[in-house]
Design an enzyme around this catalytic site. Structure first.
Site, PDB file in Angstrom:
ATOM      1  N   SER A   1       0.783  -1.461   0.010  1.00 59.97           N
ATOM      2  CA  SER A   1      -0.062  -0.028  -0.130  1.00 59.97           C
ATOM      3  C   SER A   1       0.941   1.102  -0.063  1.00 59.97           C
ATOM      4  CB  SER A   1      -1.001   0.088   1.200  1.00 59.97           C
ATOM      5  OG  SER A   1      -2.100  -0.772   0.866  1.00 59.97           O
TER       6      SER A   1
ATOM      7  N   LYS B   1      -0.002   3.723  -2.415  1.00 59.06           N
ATOM      8  CA  LYS B   1      -1.025   4.917  -2.408  1.00 59.06           C
ATOM      9  C   LYS B   1      -0.581   6.377  -2.277  1.00 59.06           C
ATOM     10  CE  LYS B   1      -4.124   1.448  -0.703  1.00 59.06           C
ATOM     11  NZ  LYS B   1      -4.631   0.542   0.373  1.00 59.06           N
TER      12      LYS B   1
ATOM     13  N   SER C   1      -6.119   3.387   4.578  1.00 60.92           N
ATOM     14  CA  SER C   1      -5.415   2.736   3.529  1.00 60.92           C
ATOM     15  C   SER C   1      -6.588   1.687   2.778  1.00 60.92           C
ATOM     16  CB  SER C   1      -4.362   1.366   4.052  1.00 60.92           C
ATOM     17  OG  SER C   1      -3.530   1.171   3.179  1.00 60.92           O
TER      18      SER C   1
END
Length: 360
Positions: free
Chosen positions: A138, A141, A195
């Site tokens: 993640s 992101k 997230s």
């Protein structure tokens, strides 16, 4: 003798007066001719002067290009190229730069790759395998947020579609439902704080027109930043073949994202309260909690270091990952990044070792 009007027969001038008038007119014509000649000569002299200045001053300083498309030629203002990333020195003059490992004898880390970057001094304080391509989970992101902030309108209202559900079951989500109406701003906060993979998909579809087009934008932005060890396949970071980045490229993306106040605010929050509506018009109120242990209280930074914010990432393939912005006691900013720690505990233990290198 007088001059006479042929029609009326009246006399106006004597012959002497008439000759004087004609003489005066001829004199005026001569003056006009002389003035025209002077102006012509002045124009010619000016043109000659311009030509001489160009030829002997300007043109004499031009470069002759033997390789007109060689980016390293001096005419482009570039004296040398970074051999690893092929990024020009002029491009990297405001960045932390290294060609390899730095200070690896200072601490012993089991994580696969790690880096510490002093943003004020433009120095790499620690580096180990920072150019190695790895799965980022993640941490992806950060780039998703950067593209959303650059190309999107945060006040746009986004209706959640089935695209939000096209993610791996059991992965981190904001738990938005099909038909929900949220602002793009709320989705960005959900992306960075909780997230949310579902938020990532809706951001991509709304800003890019489709997820694939948004991912193409992510790759274009990465290339523009000089992130040559990066390629994205999705906006959330779930494991996919051909989806990778490096510690150094994460630094480049993180550093660029910090230019946006919304990004700074989002990563610095322990939680975010959001109110939006369901498809049936009913109200929803949720609080998304940070996934960062420094914010949840499960981890504590070394003395003299304040964790400002960051982004976590975890998958089986990527291991445990963390990218942080921290500050020393004088407010000087640092970026620290670890990819692929074995466990959450070891991730934060090793991040503290990294942060301990910050001079207070």
């Amino acid at each position: 003798m007088k001059c006479t009007d042929n029609q009326t027969g009246k006399s106006y001038y004597t012959e002497r007066e008439w000759l004087r008038i004609q003489s005066k007119e001829q004199e005026e014509k001569k003056k006009l001719r002389r003035l025209g000649l002077i102006l012509g000569l002045l124009a010619a002299f000016t043109a000659l002067l311009i030509f001489l200045v160009y030829y002997f001053v300007i043109r004499s300083h031009d470069y002759t290009l033997s390789l007109p498309y060689d980016r390293s030629d001096a005419v482009y203002g570039v004296q040398s190229l970074n051999l690893h990333s092929q990024t020009a020195d002029s491009f990297a003059e405001d960045l932390c730069v290294t060609t390899g490992d730095v200070n690896t004898d200072q601490i012993a880390l089991a994580s696969y790759s790690a880096g510490l970057f002093d943003l004020n001094q433009k120095e790499v304080s620690y580096a180990r395998d920072i150019f190695t391509q790895r799965s980022p989970a993640s941490i992806t992101k950060i780039m998703t947020a950067l593209v959303a902030l650059k190309y999107g309108n945060l006040d746009d209202q986004v209706t959640v579609t089935e695209t939000a559900k096209d993610i791996e079951y059991g992965s981190s989500v904001c738990d938005i439902q099909v038909g929900d109406v949220l602002s793009l701003r709320q989705l960005v906060y959900g992306l960075l704080i909780a997230s949310g993979n579902d938020a990532a998909m809706m951001i991509a579809e709304h800003v890019g027109g489709s997820v694939d087009q948004f991912v193409a934008l992510m790759n274009e932005e990465a290339a523009a930043l000089g992130a040559t060890d990066t390629h994205f396949m999705n906006p959330h970071g779930l494991t996919a073949e051909g989806h990778y980045t490096s510690v150094y490229d994460i630094y480049l993306m993180f550093n660029a994202a910090l230019e946006y106040d919304v990004f700074q605010d989002a990563i610095s929050r322990t939680n975010y309260y959001a109110e939006y509506t369901r498809g049936d018009g009913s109200a929803v109120a949720v609080t998304w909690e940070s996934t960062d242990w420094y914010f949840s209280g499960a981890a504590e930074a070394p003395d003299g270091v304040t964790v400002f914010g960051g982004k976590t990432g975890t998958t089986d393939d990527a291991g445990n990952c963390l990218a942080l912005m921290s500050k020393d006691q004088y407010g000087n900013p640092y970026l620290s990044i670890i990819l692929h720690a074995d466990t959450k505990d070891s991730l934060y233990e090793e991040m503290n070792q990294l942060l301990s290198l910050i001079e207070n």
